[in-house]
Scaffold this motif. Structure first.
Motif, PDB file in Angstrom:
ATOM      1  N   GLY A   5       0.797  -1.214   0.000  1.00  0.00           N
ATOM      2  CA  GLY A   5       0.000   0.000   0.000  1.00  0.00           C
ATOM      3  C   GLY A   5       0.831   1.266   0.000  1.00  0.00           C
ATOM      4  N   ASN A   6       0.131   2.362   0.152  1.00  0.00           N
ATOM      5  CA  ASN A   6       0.763   3.674   0.093  1.00  0.00           C
ATOM      6  C   ASN A   6       1.796   3.884   1.192  1.00  0.00           C
ATOM      7  OD1 ASN A   6       0.351   6.890   0.986  1.00  0.00           O
ATOM      8  ND2 ASN A   6       0.585   6.525  -1.198  1.00  0.00           N
ATOM      9  N   LEU A  12       9.481   2.998   1.882  1.00  0.00           N
ATOM     10  CA  LEU A  12      10.492   2.124   1.296  1.00  0.00           C
ATOM     11  C   LEU A  12      11.736   2.866   0.814  1.00  0.00           C
ATOM     12  CD1 LEU A  12      11.266  -0.752   0.533  1.00  0.00           C
ATOM     13  CD2 LEU A  12       9.993  -0.451  -1.614  1.00  0.00           C
ATOM     14  N   PRO A  13      11.608   4.002   0.109  1.00  0.00           N
ATOM     15  CA  PRO A  13      12.817   4.703  -0.338  1.00  0.00           C
ATOM     16  C   PRO A  13      13.744   5.112   0.814  1.00  0.00           C
ATOM     17  CG  PRO A  13      10.890   5.542  -1.496  1.00  0.00           C
ATOM     18  CD  PRO A  13      10.385   4.652  -0.409  1.00  0.00           C
ATOM     19  N   ILE A  14      13.160   5.425   1.964  1.00  0.00           N
ATOM     20  CA  ILE A  14      13.968   5.813   3.125  1.00  0.00           C
ATOM     21  C   ILE A  14      14.763   4.619   3.635  1.00  0.00           C
ATOM     22  CG2 ILE A  14      13.877   6.737   5.478  1.00  0.00           C
ATOM     23  CD1 ILE A  14      11.220   8.111   4.637  1.00  0.00           C
ATOM     24  N   ILE A  15      14.125   3.449   3.673  1.00  0.00           N
ATOM     25  CA  ILE A  15      14.821   2.234   4.101  1.00  0.00           C
ATOM     26  C   ILE A  15      15.932   1.883   3.117  1.00  0.00           C
ATOM     27  CG2 ILE A  15      14.550  -0.235   4.565  1.00  0.00           C
ATOM     28  CD1 ILE A  15      11.672   0.362   5.454  1.00  0.00           C
ATOM     29  N   LEU A  16      15.647   2.029   1.829  1.00  0.00           N
ATOM     30  CA  LEU A  16      16.633   1.684   0.803  1.00  0.00           C
ATOM     31  C   LEU A  16      17.865   2.591   0.851  1.00  0.00           C
ATOM     32  CD1 LEU A  16      14.211   0.984  -2.188  1.00  0.00           C
ATOM     33  CD2 LEU A  16      15.587  -0.706  -0.953  1.00  0.00           C
ATOM     34  N   LYS A  17      17.673   3.826   1.291  1.00  0.00           N
ATOM     35  CA  LYS A  17      18.785   4.773   1.363  1.00  0.00           C
ATOM     36  C   LYS A  17      19.537   4.708   2.690  1.00  0.00           C
ATOM     37  CE  LYS A  17      16.719   8.214  -1.760  1.00  0.00           C
ATOM     38  NZ  LYS A  17      16.176   9.601  -1.853  1.00  0.00           N
ATOM     39  N   SER A  18      19.056   3.914   3.622  1.00  0.00           N
ATOM     40  CA  SER A  18      19.631   3.889   4.961  1.00  0.00           C
ATOM     41  C   SER A  18      20.853   2.976   5.027  1.00  0.00           C
ATOM     42  CB  SER A  18      18.590   3.409   5.962  1.00  0.00           C
ATOM     43  OG  SER A  18      18.366   2.016   5.819  1.00  0.00           O
ATOM     44  N   ASN A  19      21.412   2.875   6.225  1.00  0.00           N
ATOM     45  CA  ASN A  19      22.548   1.993   6.457  1.00  0.00           C
ATOM     46  C   ASN A  19      22.136   0.527   6.574  1.00  0.00           C
ATOM     47  OD1 ASN A  19      24.353   4.188   6.512  1.00  0.00           O
ATOM     48  ND2 ASN A  19      23.930   4.553   8.687  1.00  0.00           N
ATOM     49  N   GLY A  24      15.192  -8.658   1.451  1.00  0.00           N
ATOM     50  CA  GLY A  24      14.050  -9.256   0.774  1.00  0.00           C
ATOM     51  C   GLY A  24      12.750  -8.606   1.186  1.00  0.00           C
ATOM     52  N   ALA A  25      11.696  -8.889   0.405  1.00  0.00           N
ATOM     53  CA  ALA A  25      10.387  -8.284   0.665  1.00  0.00           C
ATOM     54  C   ALA A  25       9.278  -9.274   0.348  1.00  0.00           C
ATOM     55  CB  ALA A  25      10.216  -7.021  -0.163  1.00  0.00           C
ATOM     56  N   PHE A  26       8.220  -9.174   1.142  1.00  0.00           N
ATOM     57  CA  PHE A  26       6.988  -9.916   0.863  1.00  0.00           C
ATOM     58  C   PHE A  26       5.865  -8.894   0.777  1.00  0.00           C
ATOM     59  CE2 PHE A  26       3.087 -12.099   1.995  1.00  0.00           C
ATOM     60  CZ  PHE A  26       3.141 -13.232   1.194  1.00  0.00           C
ATOM     61  N   ILE A  27       5.265  -8.760  -0.402  1.00  0.00           N
ATOM     62  CA  ILE A  27       4.224  -7.751  -0.619  1.00  0.00           C
ATOM     63  C   ILE A  27       2.864  -8.391  -0.376  1.00  0.00           C
ATOM     64  CG2 ILE A  27       3.248  -6.081  -2.241  1.00  0.00           C
ATOM     65  CD1 ILE A  27       5.939  -6.165  -3.734  1.00  0.00           C
ATOM     66  N   ILE A  33       1.234  -1.745  -5.751  1.00  0.00           N
ATOM     67  CA  ILE A  33       2.165  -2.861  -5.915  1.00  0.00           C
ATOM     68  C   ILE A  33       3.163  -2.625  -7.044  1.00  0.00           C
ATOM     69  CG2 ILE A  33       0.626  -4.181  -7.449  1.00  0.00           C
ATOM     70  CD1 ILE A  33       1.631  -6.720  -5.944  1.00  0.00           C
ATOM     71  N   LYS A  34       2.733  -1.991  -8.122  1.00  0.00           N
ATOM     72  CA  LYS A  34       3.639  -1.744  -9.239  1.00  0.00           C
ATOM     73  C   LYS A  34       4.783  -0.826  -8.833  1.00  0.00           C
ATOM     74  CE  LYS A  34       3.727  -0.282 -14.086  1.00  0.00           C
ATOM     75  NZ  LYS A  34       2.904   0.213 -15.232  1.00  0.00           N
ATOM     76  N   GLN A  35       4.440   0.271  -8.131  1.00  0.00           N
ATOM     77  CA  GLN A  35       5.462   1.221  -7.691  1.00  0.00           C
ATOM     78  C   GLN A  35       6.437   0.567  -6.712  1.00  0.00           C
ATOM     79  OE1 GLN A  35       2.101   1.643  -7.886  1.00  0.00           O
ATOM     80  NE2 GLN A  35       1.565   3.804  -7.547  1.00  0.00           N
TER      81      GLN A  35
END
Length: 289
Positions: A5-6, A12-19, A24-27, A33-35
């Motif tokens: 969801g939103n 997610l971008p904040i987690i991806l840029k973090s240390n 992995g991910a389970f949606i 979902i596409k984004q």
């Protein structure tokens, strides 16, 4: 990470840029979902389609952290053997544990609300709190509250992922004396009753439950009428609750248990064709259901 969801999309971008290294991910939701998939694929993060495979991968990765972000299914934390489990909950815990917290807060006319990131434990939303934020929500509708909640989660996520161990080691046990629990709202919870509810309550339900959620409705002449637009009447009208007074203030005025509501647009269940309320109600009608 687990969720969708939103809320996951904006955090997610904040987690991806973090240390932290996202493994992995389970949606678990189709919304956004596409984004979400695109963000994960761009960083070559594995997306697990089977829950069992995801759990195994987590357990193979000793002492991992699992973020549950907008995941609306109950989890038995015991299936994760050594992981630290973190859940995002849209309420100022220990208040509003359970389902539909934002809807309930608006309906209950709360003036203050908040968000919490806490340890996921077996009891629903009862785990110690890692980080929390409070804010005012007076006159918020659901969309405005969702946006405010997501902004808070973005801000707290940025703080948390860059100092996770500090917050985990200093998480605060919830005060059970202050706790409250609300169930996930069901379609039948959206029925209004003019005889028992005041105008403010009906309007709060209306702004708390926009489409595609089950919108507020009432029954009249064996029909289910869904309210597409309404407002609280500024006038003073007398009559038995449920009585249709007439066509005033840009709609049909109906007397409530206290105050009156102006019904502007309605539509029948299973029909998206909206019509002015005067097509369904006339002065003198009595809505008793």
């Amino acid at each position: 990470v687990v969720g969708g969801g939103n809320r996951l999309d904006v955090c997610l971008p904040i987690i991806l840029k973090s240390n932290l290294e996202l493994s992995g991910a389970f949606i678990s939701k189709n919304e956004n979902i596409k984004q979400i998939k695109n963000k994960l694929k761009n960083k070559k993060i594995p997306i697990y389609k089977q829950w069992g495979s995801f759990v195994k991968a987590v357990n193979d990765n000793k002492n991992s952290i699992v973020f549950f972000i907008s995941h609306n299914k109950l989890i038995d934390p015991k299936i994760f053997l050594t992981s630290r489990l973190v859940n995002y909950h849209a309420s100022p815990l220990p208040k509003y544990r359970g389902g539909s917290p934002m809807n309930w807060a608006i309906i209950n006319d709360e003036k203050e609300f908040g968000v919490s990131i806490h340890e996921l434990v077996k009891s629903t939303d009862a785990g110690p709190i890692l980080i929390q934020e409070h804010f005012y929500i007076k006159n918020f509708d659901y969309i405005k509250l969702v946006n405010r909640v997501n902004k808070s989660f973005q801000r707290l996520t940025k703080i948390l992922v860059n100092s996770f161990d500090i917050h985990w080691n200093n998480r605060i046990i919830q005060d059970q004396r202050l706790s409250s629990y609300f169930h996930q709202r069901r379609p039948e919870n959206s029925q209004i009753n003019f005889l028992k509810m005041n105008a403010n309550k009906i309007y709060k339900m209306f702004i708390a439950l926009p489409s595609p959620m089950p919108q507020v409705y009432f029954k009249f002449n064996n029909k289910i009428l869904i309210i597409s637009s309404c407002k609280i009447s500024k006038g003073i009208y007398s009559g038995q609750p449920g009585r249709v007074i007439g066509n005033y203030e840009g709609g049909i005025v109906v007397v409530c248990n206290s105050g009156s509501i102006v019904l502007q647009m309605l539509h029948l269940k299973n029909s998206k064709k909206e019509k002015p309320a005067k097509f369904f109600l006339k002065p003198g009608d009595q809505i008793n259901d």
